[in-house]
Design a protein around this motif. Sequence first.
Motif: not given
Length: 224
Positions: A56-58, A82-83, A141-143, A175-176
Amino acid sequence: TTAGADVITVAPEGGFGWYTNWVRQTNGAQNWETFHLDQVIPFVDRNLRTIATREGRGIAGISMGGFGAFHYAQKRPDLFTSVTSISGVLELNWPTQVVIAGSSMVDLAGPFNAFGSPAPGQNGGWLAADPVRYAANMANMDIQFMVGNNPLDPVEGVVRIANSHMSKALTAAGIPHSYVNYGFGGPINAPLCFGIHQPGCWGPAFKKAFPRIMGRLTPAVQAS
């Protein structure tokens, strides 16, 4: 950008702290990393209707804040799903550190207090916080990160090199990620951007990044 979105946006003061606990505490305590990760986040979760989990936190940031976002995501991958960085200082190795040090001398603190000496052989504090060196910590992690490309702007030029090095490091680690070099602003629909290190690029870039941030977050469970 966030108006109407089902999200709580928190923008804590960053000062000229470089999102780290300073190597030299000569002017009183400067523990920005402790403040943000160990104090601000728990305070927000206690007092606001958050989803107090990693899902729940980016985290996102611009310029020095882009460094902070990647640095915190790497130090505490358990906190963020995500970052996002926009024109972020994603490398603290040569020549990035020279530009940072040179442009920061007008401030009372300067990065010498934050990271110590940038001189070769004495720059351990810089390397210990260098995001490129810890790219592998952001697995699962979504980057996404974006940067301009105006050769007449030395700051954005060095930042672009740092961003390209980050992309290579993530690729090497398997890492995508999404890396957007938006040039003079066309890919982010910013006709007045000109690809330099300035807010005219950053606002449109964040609007471009925001849907992906929201898509990664776990939606709130609505009461029946």
